[in-house]
Design a protein around this motif. Structure first.
Motif, PDB file in Angstrom:
ATOM      1  N   SER A  21       0.834  -1.188   0.000  1.00 20.11           N
ATOM      2  CA  SER A  21       0.000   0.000   0.000  1.00 20.11           C
ATOM      3  C   SER A  21       0.875   1.246   0.000  1.00 20.11           C
ATOM      4  O   SER A  21       1.845   1.324   0.754  1.00 20.11           O
ATOM      5  CB  SER A  21      -0.913   0.014   1.231  1.00 20.11           C
ATOM      6  N   PRO A  22       0.573   2.233  -0.840  1.00 22.80           N
ATOM      7  CA  PRO A  22       1.389   3.456  -0.852  1.00 22.80           C
ATOM      8  C   PRO A  22       1.264   4.217   0.455  1.00 22.80           C
ATOM      9  O   PRO A  22       0.184   4.316   1.033  1.00 22.80           O
ATOM     10  CB  PRO A  22       0.814   4.255  -2.031  1.00 22.80           C
ATOM     11  N   ILE A  23       2.388   4.759   0.919  1.00 21.46           N
ATOM     12  CA  ILE A  23       2.388   5.490   2.177  1.00 21.46           C
ATOM     13  C   ILE A  23       1.564   6.767   2.057  1.00 21.46           C
ATOM     14  O   ILE A  23       0.918   7.211   3.015  1.00 21.46           O
ATOM     15  CB  ILE A  23       3.836   5.814   2.591  1.00 21.46           C
ATOM     16  N   GLU A  24       1.551   7.385   0.875  1.00 15.47           N
ATOM     17  CA  GLU A  24       0.855   8.652   0.708  1.00 15.47           C
ATOM     18  C   GLU A  24      -0.642   8.544   0.984  1.00 15.47           C
ATOM     19  O   GLU A  24      -1.290   9.538   1.315  1.00 15.47           O
ATOM     20  CB  GLU A  24       1.084   9.195  -0.703  1.00 15.47           C
ATOM     21  N   SER A  25      -1.223   7.358   0.851  1.00 17.41           N
ATOM     22  CA  SER A  25      -2.654   7.192   1.095  1.00 17.41           C
ATOM     23  C   SER A  25      -2.963   6.743   2.513  1.00 17.41           C
ATOM     24  O   SER A  25      -4.122   6.477   2.827  1.00 17.41           O
ATOM     25  CB  SER A  25      -3.222   6.168   0.107  1.00 17.41           C
ATOM     26  N   SER A  26      -1.964   6.645   3.362  1.00 23.80           N
ATOM     27  CA  SER A  26      -2.172   6.188   4.732  1.00 23.80           C
ATOM     28  C   SER A  26      -2.626   7.328   5.631  1.00 23.80           C
ATOM     29  O   SER A  26      -2.410   8.505   5.343  1.00 23.80           O
ATOM     30  CB  SER A  26      -0.877   5.572   5.284  1.00 23.80           C
ATOM     31  N   ASP A  27      -3.249   6.977   6.732  1.00 27.37           N
ATOM     32  CA  ASP A  27      -3.700   7.979   7.696  1.00 27.37           C
ATOM     33  C   ASP A  27      -2.514   8.659   8.373  1.00 27.37           C
ATOM     34  O   ASP A  27      -2.593   9.833   8.754  1.00 27.37           O
ATOM     35  CB  ASP A  27      -4.590   7.324   8.754  1.00 27.37           C
ATOM     36  N   GLU A  28      -1.412   7.932   8.539  1.00 29.76           N
ATOM     37  CA  GLU A  28      -0.241   8.526   9.179  1.00 29.76           C
ATOM     38  C   GLU A  28       0.313   9.689   8.359  1.00 29.76           C
ATOM     39  O   GLU A  28       0.652  10.747   8.894  1.00 29.76           O
ATOM     40  CB  GLU A  28       0.857   7.473   9.387  1.00 29.76           C
ATOM     41  N   PHE A  29       0.367   9.506   7.034  1.00 37.14           N
ATOM     42  CA  PHE A  29       0.911  10.566   6.191  1.00 37.14           C
ATOM     43  C   PHE A  29       0.008  11.792   6.206  1.00 37.14           C
ATOM     44  O   PHE A  29       0.480  12.929   6.273  1.00 37.14           O
ATOM     45  CB  PHE A  29       1.074  10.036   4.758  1.00 37.14           C
ATOM     46  N   ARG A  30      -1.300  11.578   6.141  1.00 39.34           N
ATOM     47  CA  ARG A  30      -2.223  12.722   6.170  1.00 39.34           C
ATOM     48  C   ARG A  30      -2.156  13.447   7.505  1.00 39.34           C
ATOM     49  O   ARG A  30      -2.246  14.678   7.567  1.00 39.34           O
ATOM     50  CB  ARG A  30      -3.638  12.238   5.885  1.00 39.34           C
ATOM     51  N   ALA A  31      -1.989  12.692   8.595  1.00 42.75           N
ATOM     52  CA  ALA A  31      -1.931  13.327   9.904  1.00 42.75           C
ATOM     53  C   ALA A  31      -0.657  14.144  10.083  1.00 42.75           C
ATOM     54  O   ALA A  31      -0.659  15.184  10.736  1.00 42.75           O
ATOM     55  CB  ALA A  31      -2.025  12.265  11.005  1.00 42.75           C
ATOM     56  N   MET A  32       0.427  13.694   9.480  1.00 42.76           N
ATOM     57  CA  MET A  32       1.705  14.383   9.648  1.00 42.76           C
ATOM     58  C   MET A  32       1.834  15.602   8.743  1.00 42.76           C
ATOM     59  O   MET A  32       2.661  16.481   9.009  1.00 42.76           O
ATOM     60  CB  MET A  32       2.852  13.410   9.372  1.00 42.76           C
ATOM     61  N   THR A  33       1.051  15.668   7.699  1.00 42.38           N
ATOM     62  CA  THR A  33       1.182  16.767   6.746  1.00 42.38           C
ATOM     63  C   THR A  33       0.077  17.807   6.871  1.00 42.38           C
ATOM     64  O   THR A  33       0.033  18.748   6.089  1.00 42.38           O
ATOM     65  CB  THR A  33       1.189  16.218   5.312  1.00 42.38           C
ATOM     66  N   THR A  34      -0.825  17.635   7.819  1.00 38.44           N
ATOM     67  CA  THR A  34      -1.887  18.613   8.011  1.00 38.44           C
ATOM     68  C   THR A  34      -1.389  19.807   8.812  1.00 38.44           C
ATOM     69  O   THR A  34      -0.472  19.692   9.634  1.00 38.44           O
ATOM     70  CB  THR A  34      -3.085  17.978   8.728  1.00 38.44           C
ATOM     71  N   ALA A  35      -2.030  20.956   8.594  1.00 40.39           N
ATOM     72  CA  ALA A  35      -1.593  22.206   9.218  1.00 40.39           C
ATOM     73  C   ALA A  35      -1.753  22.241  10.733  1.00 40.39           C
ATOM     74  O   ALA A  35      -0.928  22.845  11.414  1.00 40.39           O
ATOM     75  CB  ALA A  35      -2.341  23.378   8.596  1.00 40.39           C
TER      76      ALA A  35
END
Length: 241
Positions: free
Chosen positions: A29-43
């Motif tokens: 699974s691509p990391i970019e679609s994971s919840d961890e990546f979205r949580a780390m890149t949010t403002a």
């Protein structure tokens, strides 16, 4: 005939998605679609800021990475660190299920103003209206499944810091290839780590990697022999029986 033709036409189309996986290893699974990546890149996450303590001009020691007491742990893009992978998992699952159902229905027309008797005279031999409809059905189901898994893997691989996210978390990726004769072993590690989880030896264990993706496999003559041929894989996907 039309239904059979339609079934034979739709079946290969439905199997096209699986045919794309013939001869390929399962994709990670691509990391970019994971919840961890979205949580780390949010403002809303607090921005990371390093605390720097000015050194006294009279001090013999420096906090630089090249000094004796400097912090040599990976902290920015391009730095290298070591990931220690020690996986020892074991799981056993067993499920049993059963289901049975039986039903019967019967409907007859014995007297309806004499119409059944008159119709029976004109109907072909062996056909009458008593009973007019009669059905019977029986179904049963029984399932039994079990899973037994035991995995043990011990590896060490050097990874590179790809980027530093706004909250200070490091995105890492590393690969390692070893070729012995005509067999190639490949190890891939990706994920996110916190700088404070990196040890003084510039190492981190795999259980502290968020969104970890670890792939260990091989390519070559031995791996090809262990896999079924492409024709067999295609027939297993297409044939419904």
């Amino acid at each position: 005939m039309r239904r059979a033709f339609l079934f034979l036409t739709i079946l290969p189309i439905a199997a096209c998605g699986n045919l794309e996986e013939v001869g390929r290893a399962p994709a990670l699974s691509p990391i970019e679609s994971s919840d961890e990546f979205r949580a780390m890149t949010t403002a809303p996450l607090p921005a990371y800021s390093e605390r720097s303590t000015p050194n006294s001009e009279a001090s013999l020691w420096s906090g630089a990475r090249s000094s004796l007491l400097g912090d040599r742990r990976a902290s920015q893009g391009g730095d290298i660190m070591t990931v220690v992978i020690e996986i020892d998992d074991k799981a056993e699952i067993s499920n049993t299920s059963g289901r049975a159902r039986q039903g019967a229905q019967s409907m007859g027309i014995s007297a309806l103003l004499g119409l059944p008797q008159r119709l029976n005279e004109v109907l072909p031999n062996g056909i009458d209206l008593d009973p007019a409809v009669s059905t019977s059905s029986t179904s049963s189901f029984s399932g039994n499944g079990s899973v037994s898994r035991n995995e043990k893997l011990t590896l060490r691989v050097a990874v590179t810091v790809i980027e530093r996210l706004p909250n200070g978390v490091l995105r890492i990726r590393g690969s390692q290839e070893v070729r012995v004769n005509f067999e190639l072993r490949e190890l891939i590690v990706t994920g996110f780590v916190r700088p404070e989880d990196i040890s003084r030896q510039n190492e981190i264990t795999y259980d502290k990697i968020a969104g970890a993706r670890i792939s260990y496999g091989g390519r070559g003559q031995i791996s090809d022999v262990q896999q079924p041929r492409y024709g067999q894989q295609i027939t297993d996907i297409i044939l419904p029986f």
